[in-house]
Design a protein around this motif. Structure first.
Motif, short mmCIF file in Angstrom:
data_model
loop_
_atom_site.label_atom_id
_atom_site.label_comp_id
_atom_site.label_asym_id
_atom_site.label_seq_id
_atom_site.Cartn_x
_atom_site.Cartn_y
_atom_site.Cartn_z
N ILE A 77 13.27 -18.63 9.95
CA ILE A 77 13.97 -17.37 9.67
C ILE A 77 15.29 -17.27 10.45
CG2 ILE A 77 13.80 -14.85 9.85
CD1 ILE A 77 10.81 -15.12 9.28
N GLY A 78 16.37 -17.01 9.73
CA GLY A 78 17.71 -16.93 10.33
C GLY A 78 18.58 -18.11 9.91
N GLN A 79 17.94 -19.25 9.65
CA GLN A 79 18.69 -20.47 9.38
C GLN A 79 18.80 -20.81 7.89
OE1 GLN A 79 16.81 -22.36 13.48
NE2 GLN A 79 17.56 -23.81 12.00
N GLU A 80 18.40 -19.89 7.03
CA GLU A 80 18.24 -20.19 5.61
C GLU A 80 19.50 -20.72 4.92
OE1 GLU A 80 17.56 -17.22 7.02
OE2 GLU A 80 15.50 -16.62 6.58
N ARG A 210 21.20 -23.10 18.98
CA ARG A 210 21.46 -22.73 20.37
C ARG A 210 20.32 -22.94 21.35
NH1 ARG A 210 24.85 -17.16 20.44
NH2 ARG A 210 25.98 -17.42 18.49
N TYR A 211 19.14 -23.23 20.86
CA TYR A 211 18.01 -23.42 21.77
C TYR A 211 17.14 -24.60 21.36
CZ TYR A 211 19.27 -18.80 23.35
OH TYR A 211 19.98 -17.72 23.84
N ALA A 212 16.62 -25.29 22.36
CA ALA A 212 15.59 -26.29 22.15
C ALA A 212 14.38 -25.75 22.91
CB ALA A 212 16.01 -27.64 22.70
N LEU A 271 26.44 -24.24 12.81
CA LEU A 271 26.26 -23.23 13.85
C LEU A 271 25.36 -22.14 13.29
CD1 LEU A 271 30.00 -23.24 14.89
CD2 LEU A 271 28.11 -24.27 16.15
N THR A 272 24.13 -22.12 13.80
CA THR A 272 23.14 -21.24 13.21
C THR A 272 22.33 -20.57 14.30
OG1 THR A 272 21.38 -21.16 11.56
CG2 THR A 272 21.52 -23.17 12.82
N TYR A 273 21.26 -19.91 13.92
CA TYR A 273 20.49 -19.15 14.91
C TYR A 273 19.09 -18.92 14.38
CZ TYR A 273 19.91 -15.93 18.81
OH TYR A 273 19.50 -15.34 19.97
N ARG A 274 18.08 -19.11 15.24
CA ARG A 274 16.73 -18.74 14.78
C ARG A 274 16.36 -17.39 15.37
NH1 ARG A 274 13.63 -19.55 19.26
NH2 ARG A 274 13.85 -21.56 20.33
N LYS A 294 22.06 -8.77 17.62
CA LYS A 294 23.48 -8.90 17.27
C LYS A 294 23.67 -9.92 16.13
CE LYS A 294 27.88 -9.65 19.71
NZ LYS A 294 28.73 -8.77 18.94
N MET A 295 22.97 -11.03 16.25
CA MET A 295 23.08 -12.04 15.18
C MET A 295 22.54 -11.48 13.87
SD MET A 295 24.58 -14.76 16.16
CE MET A 295 24.21 -15.96 14.89
#
Ligand SMILES: Cc1ncc(C[n+]2csc(CCOP(=O)(O)OP(=O)(O)O)c2C)c(N)n1
Ligand SMILES: [Mg+2]
Length: 355
Positions: A77-80, A210-212, A271-274, A294-295
């Motif tokens: 979710i978020g990266q679709e 942005r995260y692992a 450049l994405t975000y989960r 915010k994202m």
């Protein structure tokens, strides 16, 4: 073992000669000739596809909470926009391979919601007959090669798929997705070397969310511009707004053409975000709720398309509600199936095993 003469084996030599006009620079901006504009049909298609993934993942999260799904489960979710935009740039026969955050990739390639959900619940009708679970599903028919739990492993396997395309002389391209964390694995660079050396047709997609797990890229990586990671091998790369499905599709179009013309590999850093945790058990102490909010409120990939469809008068609330209902029906049907379908027979323990 003597290596095959790849340049002449594939008939790509001529194409490669005439395709020097690549519009990519290593780490440079996207200078593709494709417009960022989508047609009404493209926007409606992207909306539907992204919504399917979102609602599917929400349902998977619910089923997990209810105890229907065992083992690991990583939501997308978020990266679709990444996978939907890329899929729109691909053609039939192009292979897709990714890591464990993989349900979106499966749905985007056209695998059925029923088959994916039933695999999550470990049922017979699942893509791996209920024996693989969330991280281990495949569909030869849809050219989806998994689903891999070993961080970075799919990059080498995807490079192998590209090698096969080159060897067979077809014009298919392999698309290998991996995360910002995976981008620090050694085998990624061994793969880059071979892909560049043999001009293999592969698009490396770094999904930089942005995260692992709980480690941010700023704490873990010396070079956080992942599009530059191939520069030592001469592999061009670009950064893409991975929350905007149009930007993904435009970059994807250019990258696929780059590969199909015999220019070898290319890197797209999305450049994405989960929005959700790494997996279903994530204390989420490594980032603030405000950052996530915010994202969601400023960059959500689905909301961007929804707003565009309404602003341009290409759709209306009623039509979008209808699409939403269709998607919810598909997803609840898949969940019903995934709960009613029987578990595999015990004899299945002895099938599909390499000895
Ligand atoms: C070789 C290996 N090392 C460590 C792990 C444990 N692990 C699972 S996911 C993960 C983080 C990977 O992050 P990233 O590549 O950014 O992908 P994302 O989860 O953000 O999609 C780690 C370290 C693993 N599965 N395999
Ligand atoms: Mg990551």
């Amino acid at each position: 073992m003597a290596l095959p003469n790849l340049a002449s084996a594939s008939g790509r030599k001529t194409a490669a000669k005439s395709a020097n006009k690549t519009s990519f620079k290593s780490g440079g901006e996207f200078t593709g000739r494709n417009s960022l504009d989508f047609s009404k049909d493209e926007d409606l298609h992207a909306y539907r596809e992204m919504l399917l993934i979102r609602r599917f993942e929400e349902k998977a999260g619910q089923l997990y909470g209810m105890g229907f799904i065992g083992g690991f489960c990583h939501l997308y979710i978020g990266q679709e926009a990444v996978v939907v935009g890329m899929q729109m740039a691909q053609k039939d026969g192009d292979q897709v391979i990714t890591a464990y955050r993989d349900h979106g990739h499966m749905l985007a390639t056209g695998m059925s919601a029923r088959g994916v959900m039933a695999e999550l619940t470990g049922r017979r009708g699942g893509y791996s007959k209920g024996k693989g679970g969330s991280m281990h599903m495949f569909s030869k028919e849809k050219h989806f090669y998994g689903g891999h739990g070993i961080v970075g492993a799919q990059v080498s396997l995807g490079t192998g798929l590209a090698f096969a395309n080159r060897y067979r002389g077809n014009d298919s391209v392999s698309v290998a997705y991996f995360g910002d964390g995976a981008a620090n694995q050694g085998q990624v660079y061994e793969s880059f070397n071979m892909a560049a050396l043999w001009k293999l047709p592969i698009v490396y997609i770094v999904e930089n969310n942005r995260y692992a797990m709980g480690t941010s890229t700023s704490r873990a990586t010396a070079q956080s511009n992942y599009s530059l990671r191939g520069s030592g091998f001469g592999i061009p790369g670009i950064q893409v707004d991975g929350m905007d499905v149009r930007a993904v599709k435009a970059a994807g179009d250019e990258a696929m053409e780059h590969c199909r013309s015999g220019n070898g590999p290319i890197i797209l850093e999305m450049l994405t975000y989960r929005y959700r945790g790494h997996s279903m058990s994530d204390p989420a102490k490594y980032r603030s709720k405000d950052e996530v909010q915010k994202m969601r409120s400023e960059h959500d990939p689905i909301e961007q398309v929804r707003k565009r469809l309404l602003d341009k008068g290409w759709s209306n609330e009623d039509e979008l509600k209808g699409i939403d209902k269709d998607i919810r029906d598909i997803v609840s049907d898949s969940a019903d199936f995934a709960q009613a379908d029987p578990e595999p027979d015990a004899s299945e323990l002895y099938t599909d095993i390499l000895l």
